[in-house]
Design an enzyme around this catalytic site. Structure first.
Site, mmCIF file in Angstrom:
data_model
loop_
_atom_site.group_PDB
_atom_site.id
_atom_site.type_symbol
_atom_site.label_atom_id
_atom_site.label_comp_id
_atom_site.label_asym_id
_atom_site.label_seq_id
_atom_site.Cartn_x
_atom_site.Cartn_y
_atom_site.Cartn_z
ATOM 1 N N ASP A 35 27.285 40.131 61.665
ATOM 2 C CA ASP A 35 27.599 41.124 60.336
ATOM 3 C C ASP A 35 26.686 42.366 60.250
ATOM 4 O OD1 ASP A 35 29.049 41.468 57.712
ATOM 5 O OD2 ASP A 35 26.703 41.176 57.018
ATOM 6 N N ARG A 66 30.941 49.530 59.887
ATOM 7 C CA ARG A 66 31.916 49.882 58.942
ATOM 8 C C ARG A 66 31.634 50.785 58.008
ATOM 9 N NH1 ARG A 66 31.909 44.522 56.188
ATOM 10 N NH2 ARG A 66 33.312 45.411 54.628
ATOM 11 N N HIS A 69 25.356 34.972 44.571
ATOM 12 C CA HIS A 69 25.520 36.466 45.175
ATOM 13 C C HIS A 69 26.047 37.200 44.223
ATOM 14 C CE1 HIS A 69 25.638 39.134 48.355
ATOM 15 N NE2 HIS A 69 26.896 39.497 47.809
#
Ligand code: URA
Length: 433
Positions: free
Chosen positions: A161, A168, A82
Site C-alpha cells: 500500500d 496513486r 481510523h
C-alpha cells in the site's frame, strides 16, 4: 501469469480473481512489476471499479505484504479507530483513553500530518519525552499493563500500500472507492485489531466532499472489514468546519485535556462520545445506549483523564504538562484576526484553514520540515456564529511575523458571510453498523 493480461482484463471491464490480485501485490511489492504497469492497473480500476470480492482480495493481499501485529491474546477486546483525516481532529487523544479506561485494549499505530490535515503522532510529540517509536515487545507490554499504546506506523506495515499510495498520489488515481477502501483497511487489518470504527469525514476539509460519497466509502469499509472477520462500524461526520477550536499540535493536546477533564463541551466532545461509544459497543459487546452512558461517566468521573495520564507517563511523556497545560512552551508571536465584516459566518473553507496552520508552522510544507509544536490557530467563531466588524475571529500562534501575515490572509479568504443565520447541519450524518 502476465501483468499485461491483468491490466487488459480490467481495462475491458473484467473481474480479477484472487490469484491475479495476489500475483500483482506480491510482484509489485518485490519490485518485479514496474510502476508504469501498476499505474495502468490503478487507472483501469479507477474507471471500471472493483467488486466487493476483488476489493477484499486486494485488502487482504496488501495486509499480508509486510509485517502484521498479532493481538489475538486480547481476544475481542482490541479496538481501533481510523479517521480519514481532517483539520483540528484530535479525537484519538480523547477516545483512546476513554475506551481503555473502560477495559478495551488500544494498540494503535498512527500517522503524521499529511497536506492540510494533522496527524496524531505529531500531536503526541508535542508532549516532551513522549516516545512514538517502541519495540514490538514494549508496545505489547504497555497494552497489556496500561490498556493503551499509540506509536508511529511501522515501516514494514502493508508495504504494498505504501508504494501504491505514493504512486496513486502522482497519477491522479487517489479518488477511487475500492482503492481507498483497500488502502485504509489493509493497514488496519495488518495492525491486528478485532474491532474497528472508521470516522469518514466529509466537507471542505476532507477527502470526500459530500456526505453521500462519504457514506458510500464508509459502507464499503464496513463490508470489507466484516469480510475480513472484523467487527466494524462507520460514522460519517462533518469536516466542513474544523473540529473543536484548536488547530496545531500542542494547542490540540491542550484542548483534548480540557475535554477529558469534563471542562469542555461542544462539537469535539460530541464526536468523541459517539466514536468511543461505538468502539465500546463493538469491543465489549455492550448495547449502544449503555455504551454511551459508560462513555459519559468515564469523562465525568475523570476515569478517562486518569487513564490519559497513565498512558502518557508509561510512554515517557512529561505528565506535569498534562496536569498543568500552561507549562507547554508558548509561541513567540500571537496575532488576533479581526473581522472587517458584520454578519453570520456561512462557510469556512476548512482546507484553507488547515493550510493556514501549516504556514504558521504546525505542519510540513516539505517532507523534511520541522514542526513548530506551539504554533497554530485558536478559533473564537465558527460557522453559524454572528460576528460584528472588529470582533476577534481567531488567534494565530507562530514564531515569525511574516508567517502570521500570510496565514492571516489565507485564513480570512476562507470565510464567507451572510445576513441570515445559516441552517444548522448535523455533526454526525450517519452511523453504519
Ligand atoms: N488514506 C489512505 O491511507 N489511503 C487512501 O487511499 C486514502 C487515504
Amino acid at each position: 501469469m502476465r501483468m499485461y493480461d491483468i491490466i487488459h482484463k480490467k481495462r475491458l471491464g473484467g473481474v480479477l480473481d484472487k490469484e491475479e490480485i495476489e500475483f500483482f501485490v506480491e510482484e509489485y511489492t518485490n519490485g518485479k512489476i514496474p510502476d508504469y504497469q501498476a499505474s495502468a492497473l490503478a487507472m483501469a480500476i479507477m474507471f471500471v471499479g472493483m467488486t466487493d470480492a476483488e476489493t477484499a482480495y486486494l485488502t487482504l493481499a496488501m495486509a499480508k505484504s509486510g509485517n502484521t501485529v498479532d493481538l489475538s491474546e486480547f481476544g475481542t477486546l482490541s479496538v481501533d479507530k481510523h479517521s480519514t483525516g481532517g483539520v483540528g481532529d484530535k479525537t484519538t487523544l480523547i477516545v483512546a483513553p476513554i475506551v481503555a479506561s473502560l477495559g478495551a485494549k488500544v494498540a494503535k499505530m498512527s500517522g503524521r500530518g499529511l497536506g492540510h490535515t494533522g496527524g496524531t503522532v505529531d500531536k503526541l510529540e508535542s508532549i516532551e519525552g513522549y516516545k512514538t517509536s517502541l519495540s514490538i515487545n514494549e508496545f505489547m507490554s504497555q497494552v497489556r499493563n496500561v490498556g493503551i499504546s499509540v506509536i508511529g506506523q511501522s515501516e514494514n506495515l502493508a508495504p504494498c500500500d505504501k508504494k501504491l499510495y505514493a504512486l496513486r498520489d502522482v497519477t491522479a488515481t487517489v479518488e477511487s472507492i475500492p482503492l481507498i477502501t483497500s488502502s485504509i483497511m489493509s493497514k488496519k487489518i495488518a495492525a491486528g485489531t478485532h474491532s474497528i470504527v472508521v470516522d469518514v469525514k466529509y466537507g471542505s476539509g476532507a477527502f470526500m466532499k459530500t456526505p453521500e460519497d462519504a457514506e458510500i466509502l464508509g459502507r464499503k469499509m464496513v463490508d470489507i472489514g466484516k469480510a475480513c472477520g472484523r467487527r466494524m462500524a462507520a460514522l460519517i461526520t462533518d469536516m466542513d468546519t474544523p473540529l473543536g477550536d484548536a488547530i496545531g499540535n500542542a494547542l490540540e493536546v491542550k484542548e483534548a485535556i480540557s475535554v477529558l477533564r469534563g471542562e469542555k463541551h461542544g462539537d469535539l466532545r460530541e464526536v468523541c462520545e459517539a466514536l468511543a461509544a461505538n468502539m465500546i459497543s463493538l469491543s465489549l459487546g455492550v448495547d449502544i445506549k449503555e455504551s454511551e452512558k459508560k462513555v459519559k461517566d468515564a469523562i465525568e468521573s475523570r476515569l478517562a483523564y486518569k487513564k490519559f495520564i497513565e498512558w502518557i507517563s508509561a510512554q515517557g511523556g512529561d505528565v506535569t504538562l498534562i496536569e498543568n497545560p500552561s507549562l507547554f512552551p508558548s509561541s513567540k508571536i500571537e496575532c488576533e484576526v479581526k473581522s472587517s465584516i458584520s454578519g453570520y459566518i456561512s462557510r469556512m473553507d476548512t482546507e484553507k484553514i488547515g493550510l493556514s496552520s501549516v504556514i504558521l508552522g504546525a505542519g510540513r510544507e516539505k517532507k523534511d520540515d520541522t514542526i513548530d509544536m506551539s504554533s497554530g490557530i485558536i478559533l473564537f467563531k465558527k460557522t453559524g456564529d454572528f460576528v460584528s466588524s472588529g470582533d476577534t475571529i481567531a488567534k494565530l500562534y507562530t514564531s515569525d511575523i511574516k508567517k502570521a501575515e500570510s496565514a492571516e490572509k489565507l485564513f480570512l479568504s476562507s470565510l464567507s458571510f451572510t445576513d441570515q443565520k445559516p441552517a444548522e447541519k448535523p455533526l454526525i450524518y450517519k452511523i453504519i453498523r
